[in-house]
Design a protein around this motif. Structure first.
Motif, PDB file in Angstrom:
ATOM      1  N   ALA A   1       4.923   4.844  -3.104  1.00 43.02           N
ATOM      2  CA  ALA A   1       5.003   4.625  -4.716  1.00 43.02           C
ATOM      3  C   ALA A   1       3.657   4.174  -5.069  1.00 43.02           C
ATOM      4  O   ALA A   1       3.341   4.702  -6.296  1.00 43.02           O
ATOM      5  CB  ALA A   1       5.847   3.428  -4.922  1.00 43.02           C
ATOM      6  N   PRO A   2       2.780   3.466  -4.216  1.00 45.71           N
ATOM      7  CA  PRO A   2       1.262   3.377  -4.607  1.00 45.71           C
ATOM      8  C   PRO A   2       0.330   4.519  -5.163  1.00 45.71           C
ATOM      9  O   PRO A   2      -0.628   4.283  -5.579  1.00 45.71           O
ATOM     10  CB  PRO A   2       0.864   2.476  -3.921  1.00 45.71           C
ATOM     11  N   ALA A   3       0.914   5.612  -4.656  1.00 43.54           N
ATOM     12  CA  ALA A   3       0.171   6.862  -4.710  1.00 43.54           C
ATOM     13  C   ALA A   3       0.601   7.543  -6.086  1.00 43.54           C
ATOM     14  O   ALA A   3      -0.303   8.609  -6.432  1.00 43.54           O
ATOM     15  CB  ALA A   3       0.423   7.880  -3.405  1.00 43.54           C
ATOM     16  N   LEU A   4       1.359   7.015  -6.789  1.00 43.23           N
ATOM     17  CA  LEU A   4       1.671   7.452  -8.194  1.00 43.23           C
ATOM     18  C   LEU A   4       0.608   7.225  -9.380  1.00 43.23           C
ATOM     19  O   LEU A   4      -0.119   6.342  -8.892  1.00 43.23           O
ATOM     20  CB  LEU A   4       2.899   6.922  -8.743  1.00 43.23           C
ATOM     21  N   ASP A   5       0.512   7.873  -9.874  1.00 40.54           N
ATOM     22  CA  ASP A   5      -0.536   7.911 -11.182  1.00 40.54           C
ATOM     23  C   ASP A   5      -0.622   6.403 -11.686  1.00 40.54           C
ATOM     24  O   ASP A   5       0.323   5.937 -11.938  1.00 40.54           O
ATOM     25  CB  ASP A   5      -0.411   8.752 -12.166  1.00 40.54           C
ATOM     26  N   PRO A   6      -1.967   6.018 -11.375  1.00 44.54           N
ATOM     27  CA  PRO A   6      -1.866   4.323 -11.823  1.00 44.54           C
ATOM     28  C   PRO A   6      -1.493   3.968 -13.498  1.00 44.54           C
ATOM     29  O   PRO A   6      -1.278   2.748 -13.716  1.00 44.54           O
ATOM     30  CB  PRO A   6      -3.187   3.749 -11.606  1.00 44.54           C
ATOM     31  N   SER A   7      -1.654   4.918 -13.993  1.00 42.75           N
ATOM     32  CA  SER A   7      -1.449   4.953 -15.471  1.00 42.75           C
ATOM     33  C   SER A   7       0.068   4.539 -15.771  1.00 42.75           C
ATOM     34  O   SER A   7       0.700   4.293 -16.762  1.00 42.75           O
ATOM     35  CB  SER A   7      -1.517   6.010 -16.388  1.00 42.75           C
ATOM     36  N   VAL A   8       1.182   4.988 -14.847  1.00 42.84           N
ATOM     37  CA  VAL A   8       2.622   4.786 -14.917  1.00 42.84           C
ATOM     38  C   VAL A   8       2.867   3.357 -14.410  1.00 42.84           C
ATOM     39  O   VAL A   8       2.549   3.002 -13.449  1.00 42.84           O
ATOM     40  CB  VAL A   8       3.137   5.943 -14.037  1.00 42.84           C
ATOM     41  N   THR A   9       3.558   2.881 -15.455  1.00 41.94           N
ATOM     42  CA  THR A   9       4.086   1.481 -15.366  1.00 41.94           C
ATOM     43  C   THR A   9       5.261   1.516 -14.064  1.00 41.94           C
ATOM     44  O   THR A   9       6.158   2.508 -14.355  1.00 41.94           O
ATOM     45  CB  THR A   9       4.695   0.877 -16.201  1.00 41.94           C
ATOM     46  N   GLN A  10       5.264   0.686 -13.066  1.00 43.20           N
ATOM     47  CA  GLN A  10       6.455   0.505 -12.092  1.00 43.20           C
ATOM     48  C   GLN A  10       6.985  -0.781 -12.302  1.00 43.20           C
ATOM     49  O   GLN A  10       5.875  -1.750 -11.891  1.00 43.20           O
ATOM     50  CB  GLN A  10       5.842   1.165 -10.675  1.00 43.20           C
ATOM     51  N   LEU A  11       8.156  -1.021 -11.981  1.00 44.96           N
ATOM     52  CA  LEU A  11       8.807  -2.379 -11.758  1.00 44.96           C
ATOM     53  C   LEU A  11      10.137  -2.312 -11.145  1.00 44.96           C
ATOM     54  O   LEU A  11      10.577  -1.095 -11.188  1.00 44.96           O
ATOM     55  CB  LEU A  11       8.819  -2.977 -13.308  1.00 44.96           C
ATOM     56  N   GLU A  12      10.471  -3.304 -10.367  1.00 39.91           N
ATOM     57  CA  GLU A  12      11.852  -3.346  -9.635  1.00 39.91           C
ATOM     58  C   GLU A  12      12.753  -3.693 -10.751  1.00 39.91           C
ATOM     59  O   GLU A  12      12.557  -4.336 -11.571  1.00 39.91           O
ATOM     60  CB  GLU A  12      11.859  -4.038  -8.686  1.00 39.91           C
ATOM     61  N   SER A  13      14.118  -3.485 -10.600  1.00 38.93           N
ATOM     62  CA  SER A  13      14.949  -3.649 -11.433  1.00 38.93           C
ATOM     63  C   SER A  13      15.302  -5.020 -11.562  1.00 38.93           C
ATOM     64  O   SER A  13      15.634  -5.768 -12.786  1.00 38.93           O
ATOM     65  CB  SER A  13      16.480  -3.235 -10.826  1.00 38.93           C
ATOM     66  N   ALA A  14      14.846  -6.012 -10.666  1.00 42.32           N
ATOM     67  CA  ALA A  14      14.907  -7.544 -11.004  1.00 42.32           C
ATOM     68  C   ALA A  14      13.937  -8.005 -11.904  1.00 42.32           C
ATOM     69  O   ALA A  14      14.407  -8.875 -12.555  1.00 42.32           O
ATOM     70  CB  ALA A  14      14.704  -8.241  -9.651  1.00 42.32           C
ATOM     71  N   HIS A  15      12.997  -7.084 -12.295  1.00 41.13           N
ATOM     72  CA  HIS A  15      12.020  -7.487 -13.331  1.00 41.13           C
ATOM     73  C   HIS A  15      12.200  -6.654 -14.656  1.00 41.13           C
ATOM     74  O   HIS A  15      11.352  -6.959 -15.479  1.00 41.13           O
ATOM     75  CB  HIS A  15      10.683  -7.197 -12.821  1.00 41.13           C
ATOM     76  N   TYR A  16      13.056  -5.987 -14.665  1.00 40.93           N
ATOM     77  CA  TYR A  16      13.495  -5.149 -15.981  1.00 40.93           C
ATOM     78  C   TYR A  16      14.256  -6.250 -16.792  1.00 40.93           C
ATOM     79  O   TYR A  16      15.231  -6.980 -16.522  1.00 40.93           O
ATOM     80  CB  TYR A  16      14.234  -4.024 -15.692  1.00 40.93           C
ATOM     81  N   ARG A  17      13.679  -6.273 -18.270  1.00 36.91           N
ATOM     82  CA  ARG A  17      14.480  -7.167 -19.132  1.00 36.91           C
ATOM     83  C   ARG A  17      15.025  -6.448 -20.435  1.00 36.91           C
ATOM     84  O   ARG A  17      16.132  -6.601 -20.621  1.00 36.91           O
ATOM     85  CB  ARG A  17      13.459  -8.117 -19.753  1.00 36.91           C
ATOM     86  N   ASN A  18      14.181  -5.512 -21.125  1.00 39.88           N
ATOM     87  CA  ASN A  18      14.746  -4.587 -22.033  1.00 39.88           C
ATOM     88  C   ASN A  18      13.668  -3.409 -22.386  1.00 39.88           C
ATOM     89  O   ASN A  18      12.777  -3.380 -21.624  1.00 39.88           O
ATOM     90  CB  ASN A  18      14.900  -5.616 -23.438  1.00 39.88           C
TER      91      ASN A  18
END
Length: 421
Positions: free
Chosen positions: A147-164
């Motif tokens: 996952a860290p090899a993805l383009d750094p401009s792409v926001t990544q978060l785990e489901s536990a941190h998703y709000r809306n």
């Protein structure tokens, strides 16, 4: 360092830990309940804004405390669940120590255990004859190592941190994982008008209602939530199964990913690898949808047989037929070309018991136990999915599991009490 002596330590003040404390309090057992954060943080900190229970409100039963609101067949929202769980402790006054994290559990020379903690008062060690680990089994989010090899401009978060949806930058979103969280988050984004890509796993699905009743009410009547894991098809391997996706949103309904696809959601198979702006998928979207629908129809057939066996009056049976099928498998995704600016990881979680330095774990880091009782005298686990039955990881089964574990604990204490007396 401060030392505290007590008969039992319960680690974790979620519904499992508090339920254990209810029985220990009732039975007069000296104990403490340690909580790293607050008793309701799992509900306030790890759920998205539109979250609802997927089980009917009447399933919400803790020892001495049950849902008594006006909508037993409805589904409480995140805020309502937080208030309901948050009101439990006040009903019996558990010896709760919040803001105190257990950092090590070791066996004490001569018997019993030492639980080392850190908190506002510094480091404290609790000396106890018994320990109940009630921290659940969902600790570390599963994210691919690449996952860290993805383009750094792409926001990544785990489901536990998703709000809306507004939390994410403008653009399309890729949700990875089609279990309960992934499917519901994908729906949340889709309903908000976002362009959604969903990478499917092997999660099954279930109807919300069938033949006039909620499916989970049928399954409860049929005894499915009471069947011990050893008697369940596949035995202990059932503990590895993903929960069926469905939703309680807007009063409850099916989650039909085919219908979402027909409305513009892009479905992919299992996410295999990625780097930069390119992701690659296995060509399994069609088979994943077929398998989920097969489970959906199989559960409904089981309900049909139950209705017939019991001679019940119910609306006629039906069968789900696909409303959309993929005409091709999308095995690669160019994030730039598709305007994907965010990835939400909803693959699942793995346990993290590194702080428990007692030899009760299998090769995958999961505790070995029978109904929460380990081979090490005095050490118990509670709040795990399929601890004993399908209902174990749900509000519906917590009281039974807690009563069993507390009974084993107090049974072990009884001979010592009699000797003292």
């Amino acid at each position: 360092m401060t030392e505290v002596r007590t008969s039992a330590v319960v680690v974790g003040a979620g519904q499992a830990g508090l339920s254990t404390s209810w029985f220990l309090t009732r039975d007069g057992v000296d104990h403490v309940v340690l909580e790293a954060e607050t008793a309701v943080h799992e509900w306030s900190d790890r759920r998205w804004d539109s979250f609802t229970l997927v089980t009917p409100n009447w399933h919400c039963r803790l020892p001495g405390y049950a849902y008594d609101g006006p909508d037993p067949d409805g589904f409480m929202t995140k805020t309502e669940v937080e208030a309901w769980v948050g009101g439990y402790a006040a009903t019996f006054g558990p010896p709760l120590v919040e803001g105190t994290r257990a950092t090590a559990l070791t066996e004490r020379e001569g018997g019993g255990f030492l639980v080392t903690t850190t908190g506002p008062a510094g480091e404290t060690t609790y000396c106890a004859d018994h320990v109940v680990v009630a921290t659940g089994g969902y600790h570390l989010p599963i994210v691919p190592p690449w996952a860290p090899a993805l383009d750094p401009s792409v926001t990544q978060l785990e489901s536990a941190h998703y709000r809306n949806p507004d939390q994410l930058p403008d653009g399309a979103v890729l949700v990875v994982g089609s279990g309960q969280s992934g499917a519901q988050i994908a729906e949340d984004l889709h309903l908000a008008g976002r362009r959604v890509h969903l990478a499917l796993g092997d999660a099954p699905r279930v109807a919300r209602t069938y033949r006039g009743r909620d499916v989970m009410t049928w399954l409860s009547d049929m005894g499915l939530y009471d069947t011990p894991v050893a008697q369940y098809p596949g035995g202990a391997s059932a503990r590895e199964k993903t929960n069926h996706y469905v939703t309680g949103r807007d009063g409850g309904r099916d989650i039909d990913l085919r219908r979402f696809a027909a409305a513009g959601m892009r479905l992919h198979g299992l996410l295999e690898s990625g780097g930069g702006a390119t992701l690659r998928f296995r060509p399994t979207a069609g088979s994943a949808l077929d398998a989920a629908d097969a489970t959906y129809n199989s559960i409904n057939r089981d309900i049909d047989r139950w209705i017939e066996q019991q001679g019940l009056d119910a609306p006629p049976p039906s069968r789900y037929e696909p409303v959309w099928t993929p005409d091709t498998e999308h095995t690669s995704l160019d994030l730039d070309a598709e305007g994907v600016t965010s990835v939400v990881w909803a693959i699942g979680y793995r346990p993290d018991y590194r702080w428990v330095r007692v030899g009760v774990f299998d090769g995958s880091g999961r505790p070995t136990h029978t109904r929460g009782v380990t081979a090490v005298p005095g050490l118990f686990f509670l709040g795990l999915p399929w601890l004993h039955t399908w209902g174990s990881g749900r509000f519906l089964g917590i009281a039974r599991d807690a009563e069993h574990v507390a009974g084993c604990l107090t049974g072990a204490l009884a001979p010592r009490r009699q000797a003292v007396g």
